[in-house]
Write a protein that holds these residues in place. Sequence first.
Motif, mmCIF file in Angstrom:
data_model
loop_
_atom_site.group_PDB
_atom_site.id
_atom_site.type_symbol
_atom_site.label_atom_id
_atom_site.label_comp_id
_atom_site.label_asym_id
_atom_site.label_seq_id
_atom_site.Cartn_x
_atom_site.Cartn_y
_atom_site.Cartn_z
ATOM 1 N N UNK A 158 131.175 80.836 72.216
ATOM 2 C CA UNK A 158 130.703 79.642 71.532
ATOM 3 C C UNK A 158 129.245 79.851 71.086
ATOM 4 N N UNK A 159 128.837 79.296 69.990
ATOM 5 C CA UNK A 159 129.243 78.048 69.406
ATOM 6 C C UNK A 159 130.143 78.197 68.182
ATOM 7 N N UNK A 160 130.938 79.272 68.161
ATOM 8 C CA UNK A 160 131.932 79.427 67.103
ATOM 9 C C UNK A 160 133.355 79.220 67.615
ATOM 10 N N UNK A 161 133.496 78.912 68.905
ATOM 11 C CA UNK A 161 134.804 78.666 69.517
ATOM 12 C C UNK A 161 135.780 79.797 69.185
ATOM 13 N N UNK A 162 135.292 81.017 69.293
ATOM 14 C CA UNK A 162 136.087 82.194 68.916
ATOM 15 C C UNK A 162 136.870 82.713 70.117
ATOM 16 N N UNK A 163 138.174 82.870 69.955
ATOM 17 C CA UNK A 163 139.026 83.400 71.008
ATOM 18 C C UNK A 163 138.846 84.911 71.075
ATOM 19 N N UNK A 164 138.290 85.390 72.182
ATOM 20 C CA UNK A 164 138.091 86.817 72.368
ATOM 21 C C UNK A 164 139.282 87.476 73.035
ATOM 22 N N UNK A 165 139.885 86.774 73.997
ATOM 23 C CA UNK A 165 141.041 87.349 74.690
ATOM 24 C C UNK A 165 141.875 86.264 75.346
ATOM 25 N N UNK A 166 143.194 86.362 75.203
ATOM 26 C CA UNK A 166 144.135 85.608 76.024
ATOM 27 C C UNK A 166 144.601 86.556 77.120
ATOM 28 N N UNK A 167 144.243 86.232 78.336
ATOM 29 C CA UNK A 167 144.526 87.133 79.441
ATOM 30 C C UNK A 167 145.826 86.799 80.140
ATOM 31 N N UNK A 168 145.919 87.180 81.391
ATOM 32 C CA UNK A 168 147.114 86.906 82.180
ATOM 33 C C UNK A 168 147.022 85.508 82.788
ATOM 34 N N UNK A 169 147.972 85.158 83.618
ATOM 35 C CA UNK A 169 148.027 83.816 84.188
ATOM 36 C C UNK A 169 146.789 83.531 85.030
ATOM 37 N N UNK A 170 146.232 82.339 84.845
ATOM 38 C CA UNK A 170 145.146 81.895 85.699
ATOM 39 C C UNK A 170 145.701 81.325 86.989
ATOM 40 N N UNK A 171 145.126 80.224 87.467
ATOM 41 C CA UNK A 171 145.682 79.559 88.641
ATOM 42 C C UNK A 171 147.022 78.945 88.265
ATOM 43 N N UNK A 172 148.102 79.235 88.968
ATOM 44 C CA UNK A 172 149.395 78.628 88.641
ATOM 45 C C UNK A 172 149.297 77.103 88.665
ATOM 46 N N UNK A 173 149.941 76.465 87.710
ATOM 47 C CA UNK A 173 149.713 75.033 87.503
ATOM 48 C C UNK A 173 150.134 74.168 88.688
ATOM 49 N N UNK A 174 151.108 74.602 89.464
ATOM 50 C CA UNK A 174 151.550 73.792 90.598
ATOM 51 C C UNK A 174 151.018 74.293 91.940
ATOM 52 N N UNK A 175 150.091 75.221 91.892
ATOM 53 C CA UNK A 175 149.571 75.777 93.137
ATOM 54 C C UNK A 175 148.593 74.816 93.804
ATOM 55 N N UNK A 176 148.762 74.619 95.105
ATOM 56 C CA UNK A 176 147.802 73.868 95.898
ATOM 57 C C UNK A 176 147.110 74.784 96.912
ATOM 58 N N UNK A 177 147.222 76.075 96.703
ATOM 59 C CA UNK A 177 146.582 77.048 97.583
ATOM 60 C C UNK A 177 145.086 77.134 97.277
ATOM 61 N N UNK A 178 144.343 77.712 98.182
ATOM 62 C CA UNK A 178 142.932 78.013 97.950
ATOM 63 C C UNK A 178 142.852 79.329 97.187
ATOM 64 N N UNK A 179 142.109 79.328 96.089
ATOM 65 C CA UNK A 179 141.990 80.525 95.253
ATOM 66 C C UNK A 179 140.532 80.951 95.164
ATOM 67 N N UNK A 180 140.303 82.250 95.263
ATOM 68 C CA UNK A 180 138.952 82.797 95.099
ATOM 69 C C UNK A 180 138.793 83.335 93.689
ATOM 70 N N UNK A 181 137.762 82.852 93.006
ATOM 71 C CA UNK A 181 137.471 83.264 91.633
ATOM 72 C C UNK A 181 136.294 84.224 91.658
ATOM 73 N N UNK A 182 136.409 85.328 90.945
ATOM 74 C CA UNK A 182 135.314 86.288 90.807
ATOM 75 C C UNK A 182 135.055 86.516 89.322
ATOM 76 N N UNK A 183 133.823 86.265 88.900
ATOM 77 C CA UNK A 183 133.408 86.454 87.510
ATOM 78 C C UNK A 183 132.373 87.567 87.484
ATOM 79 N N UNK A 184 132.650 88.590 86.698
ATOM 80 C CA UNK A 184 131.742 89.734 86.582
ATOM 81 C C UNK A 184 131.291 89.847 85.130
ATOM 82 N N UNK A 185 129.995 89.779 84.926
ATOM 83 C CA UNK A 185 129.422 90.027 83.592
ATOM 84 C C UNK A 185 128.496 91.219 83.718
#
Length: 248
Positions: A158-185
């Motif tokens: 952003x600020x061009x709202x450009x799609x760079x990548x559609x990746x694999x599944x994120x958090x499953x929509x019906x999951x109530x589990x605890x998920x750890x997110x790691x972001x690496x830049x």
Amino acid sequence: MTPLFSRLFILLVALFFTLPANAFPAKGKLLYQSSMRDKESVANWIMEGNAQVKFRAGWMEMFSPQQSAHHVFWCPQDFPDSFIASWEVQNLATDAGLLIVFFAARGENGEDIFAPTLPARDGTFTQYTNGKIKNYHISYYANVAHEPGRVHANLRKNNTFSLLQSGSEGIPTQSTAIHKITLIKQGAHIRLLIDGRSVIDYIDNQSLINDVDTGGPLAGGKIGFRQMQWSHFRYRNFQVWGLNVGDE
């Protein structure tokens, strides 16, 4: 050496020599941490949009009263061009919602996103994607009316709202589990993992995306957590590290 053993040996050698290309950088100095367990731990954070945070059992819950508004909760600290961030999330309302992490957020002229010269923001999506600030964002949970049960994460610039990548599944929509997110830049190289599983892996090395000039890769800036109005998630253990000098 039997033919089977030879094939296994060649496979192991190939795996060994491809690991460095995909290896994650080592964590450097701890730059910031918040347990998110009580109001003191997020005392300087900034909320945009009609939303509340509450604290229970060592977690911070975030939601909009009567599901009235989208909202973004910003960490007040600026982070460098390269970092590793992690946090834990858990869905408390699986009917609908959407989670986004904004990062490398600065004004379009390089100013702080809270500079008084910039327009006020109230959680309206276009203010973050087509407005006066630049950032990357990753939508890592999506279950909304126009995309129910979406099974991929999106990385946008952003600020061009450009799609760079559609990746694999994120958090499953019906999951109530605890998920750890790691972001690496790591400069222009952006990765997001959920529970150690690669979801986004992209190098921002081309400015022209679908005939739109998005500019060069974004550098340092702020990190913020966005929820659409129907979301009710809880968060804890937000930490950000720099990278070791040799990895930057």
